[in-house]
Design an enzyme around this catalytic site. Structure first.
Site, short mmCIF file in Angstrom:
data_model
loop_
_atom_site.label_atom_id
_atom_site.label_comp_id
_atom_site.label_asym_id
_atom_site.label_seq_id
_atom_site.Cartn_x
_atom_site.Cartn_y
_atom_site.Cartn_z
CG ASN A 210 -1.86 1.12 1.31
OD1 ASN A 210 -1.86 1.98 0.43
ND2 ASN A 210 -2.68 1.14 2.33
NE ARG B 79 -6.42 1.07 0.42
CZ ARG B 79 -6.73 1.55 1.60
NH1 ARG B 79 -5.89 1.48 2.58
NH2 ARG B 79 -7.90 2.11 1.80
CG HIS C 16 -12.87 3.71 3.58
ND1 HIS C 16 -13.53 4.69 4.26
CD2 HIS C 16 -11.55 3.92 3.78
CE1 HIS C 16 -12.65 5.48 4.86
NE2 HIS C 16 -11.44 5.03 4.57
CG HIS D 52 -13.74 2.16 7.27
ND1 HIS D 52 -12.98 1.03 7.06
CD2 HIS D 52 -12.86 3.13 7.58
CE1 HIS D 52 -11.71 1.30 7.23
NE2 HIS D 52 -11.60 2.59 7.55
CG ASN E 100 -6.72 9.07 11.02
OD1 ASN E 100 -7.10 9.88 11.87
ND2 ASN E 100 -5.56 8.45 11.07
NE ARG F 247 -9.83 12.86 4.50
CZ ARG F 247 -9.82 11.56 4.21
NH1 ARG F 247 -10.87 11.00 3.65
NH2 ARG F 247 -8.77 10.83 4.48
N GLY G 159 -10.60 2.20 13.18
CA GLY G 159 -10.02 2.50 14.49
C GLY G 159 -11.05 2.99 15.50
CB ILE G 160 -13.50 5.77 15.47
CG1 ILE G 160 -12.37 6.80 15.36
CG2 ILE G 160 -14.62 6.28 16.37
CD1 ILE G 160 -12.76 8.11 14.69
N GLY G 161 -14.57 2.88 15.01
CA GLY G 161 -15.71 1.95 15.03
C GLY G 161 -15.42 0.71 15.86
CD GLU G 162 -11.48 -2.53 13.82
OE1 GLU G 162 -10.47 -2.80 14.48
OE2 GLU G 162 -11.48 -2.46 12.58
CD GLU H 294 -8.96 -1.21 4.32
OE1 GLU H 294 -8.49 -0.95 5.44
OE2 GLU H 294 -9.24 -0.33 3.49
P1 AMP Z 1 -7.72 4.07 11.49
O1 AMP Z 1 -7.62 5.17 10.47
O2 AMP Z 1 -8.77 3.05 11.16
O3 AMP Z 1 -6.41 3.48 11.87
O4 AMP Z 1 -8.26 4.78 12.82
C1 AMP Z 1 -7.48 5.73 13.48
C2 AMP Z 1 -8.32 6.46 14.50
O5 AMP Z 1 -8.95 5.53 15.40
C3 AMP Z 1 -7.49 7.33 15.39
O6 AMP Z 1 -7.33 8.60 14.86
C4 AMP Z 1 -8.28 7.38 16.67
O7 AMP Z 1 -9.06 8.55 16.64
C5 AMP Z 1 -9.22 6.22 16.59
N1 AMP Z 1 -9.10 5.33 17.75
C6 AMP Z 1 -8.22 4.31 17.97
N2 AMP Z 1 -8.44 3.75 19.18
C7 AMP Z 1 -9.47 4.42 19.74
C8 AMP Z 1 -10.17 4.33 20.99
N3 AMP Z 1 -9.85 3.42 21.91
N4 AMP Z 1 -11.17 5.20 21.20
C9 AMP Z 1 -11.50 6.13 20.30
N5 AMP Z 1 -10.90 6.27 19.12
C10 AMP Z 1 -9.90 5.44 18.84
#
Ligand code: AMP
Length: 398
Positions: free
Chosen positions: A7, A91, A180, A208, A211, A241, A331-334, A382
């Site tokens: 990627n 990717r 995504h 999803h 970020n 954004r 990251g946030i959803g999980e 992914e």
């Molecule tokens: P990603 O782009 O999928 O890697 O997600 C990154 C984002 O996930 C980060 O900027 C965080 O804001 C968010 N994140 C990761 N862990 C947590 C958490 N425990 N609680 C809230 N947000 C999180």
């Protein structure tokens, strides 16, 4: 089959080396600061062995050479011979209207990716660099391209057209593409597996939230609408954004602040969203912390983030004439139970009932036992999709 998944960003390169038969990651890593002083390669083997190498990595060809070097290395490597790399999967950000699925790299495919550079000027050139670098260094290894847009390309016209003169769509390919796609496809399929039903029987809304954030209405296994559009700027509020905005606001700001095209592009993409509204951070963890400390603007940002996602759940339930499951990933959803709770709050009338305990324990099924709509938390993967698509396509081409 052993597949190297790549990627490429403009100054970064993420990789995973996977055995697709057992679906295990043998090693993975990241190169940052390509083309800058003090580039860093971080490489991690599946047994936990980790190494950091700092060097001058001037371009993507050198970056691939570093990756090969570390994969072959006596102390940190996982292969003895480069011939053990059976295929490479990339990717690719934008497949335009050309690609609705993953493909084997050919000269025609390369040309089509180049033709789509105008649609993704920041991303496709980096992907092209990665493909050419592999071609240079591993000329006999087959390469595949997996597009972020492919899952959405066959959305109905009513979902992908903008309300602008139709000729502009034809002339400049201005339409909603969505991104995504690999993640939405992966988690929607996984959701069907968990529910023990065929994807064709299900109406799923996938969120999803990372970020970058996007949501997709997946009806019968197909993307019928998604929140990102011509670029990844449309839709949900994101880290930096804006998401949806009245286009007049953009013109108004440009006039008032005397901003150039590139300055307004930066403002909308890099200084808006959670960061712009809160004035604190683009990171949801810090926003949640600030909300707990009664930070007013962080609370606006948190509420806006969740409210917009909630609105899209209602809108996609209407678009599909129902919903069987909603899926949180990214990251946030999980990870954020606060965000999931706020998004689901008040949606009981749609049959969406979140179990607070399961939500805080981060289980897979987060719904109350009687909830008509299943609420699932599914980590996205992914790279696995890219590796499996690559292995399948390469096997079929032999
Ligand atoms: P990603 O782009 O999928 O890697 O997600 C990154 C984002 O996930 C980060 O900027 C965080 O804001 C968010 N994140 C990761 N862990 C947590 C958490 N425990 N609680 C809230 N947000 C999180």
């Amino acid at each position: 089959m052993k597949v190297l998944v790549i990627n490429c960003g403009s100054s970064s390169l993420k990789y995973q080396f996977m055995d697709t038969d057992d679906q295990i990651v043998l090693a993975k890593g990241l190169i940052e600061r390509i083309g800058m002083s003090g580039a860093i390669l971080t490489h991690k083997r599946s047994d936990g062995d980790t190494v950091r190498i700092v060097g001058e990595i001037l371009d993507h060809t050198l970056a691939i050479q570093y990756v090969l070097g570390v994969l072959l290395s006596k102390n940190h490597g996982v292969i003895q011979d480069r011939k053990e790399i059976d295929a490479v999967g990339h990717r690719v950000a934008h497949g335009g209207e050309t690609f609705s699925s993953s493909v084997l790299l050919t000269n025609e495919v390369m040309q089509a990716i180049e033709d789509n550079v105008e649609l993704a000027p920041l991303h496709n050139p980096a992907n092209i660099k990665g493909i050419l670098a592999v071609k240079n260094i591993l000329p006999d290894v087959p390469q595949c391209c997996v597009f972020d847009t492919a899952f959405h390309v066959k959305m109905p016209a009513k979902a992908f057209l903008y309300g602008i003169p139709y000729e502009l769509y034809k002339r400049y390919k201005i339409r909603r593409y969505g991104f995504h796609g690999t993640s939405h496809l992966f988690v929607s399929k996984k959701a069907a597996e968990i529910l023990g039903q065929a994807p064709e029987e299900l109406k799923i809304i996938t969120l999803h939230l990372g970020n970058g954030c996007s949501m997709t209405a997946v009806d019968g296994g197909k993307s019928v609408d998604t929140t990102m559009g011509f670029t990844p700027l449309e839709g949900l509020l994101m880290g930096t954004r804006t998401g949806d905005i009245d286009p007049s606001v953009v013109l108004y700001i440009m006039g008032k602040e005397g901003l150039s095209l590139s300055e307004i592009t930066t403002l909308l993409n890099k200084h808006s969203g959670l960061a712009g509204v809160s004035g604190e951070s683009s990171d949801m963890r810090e926003i949640v912390e600030a909300v707990k400390n009664n930070h007013v603007r962080a609370k606006y940002a948190f509420d806006m983030f969740c409210y917009r996602a909630k609105k899209y759940i209602g809108s996609y339930a209407a678009a599909m004439g129902g919903v069987d499951a909603i899926v949180f990933t990214g990251g946030i959803g999980e990870n954020s139970s606060d965000v999931r709770e706020e998004i689901c709050k008040g949606l009981e009338f749609l049959g969406i009932e979140l179990d607070e305990e399961k939500n805080s324990k981060r289980e897979t099924d987060l719904s109350k036992s009687g909830s008509r709509v299943k609420i699932l938390r599914i980590p996205t993967n992914e790279e696995l999709v890219i590796a499996l698509d690559t292995a399948r396509i390469v096997s079929e081409s032999k």
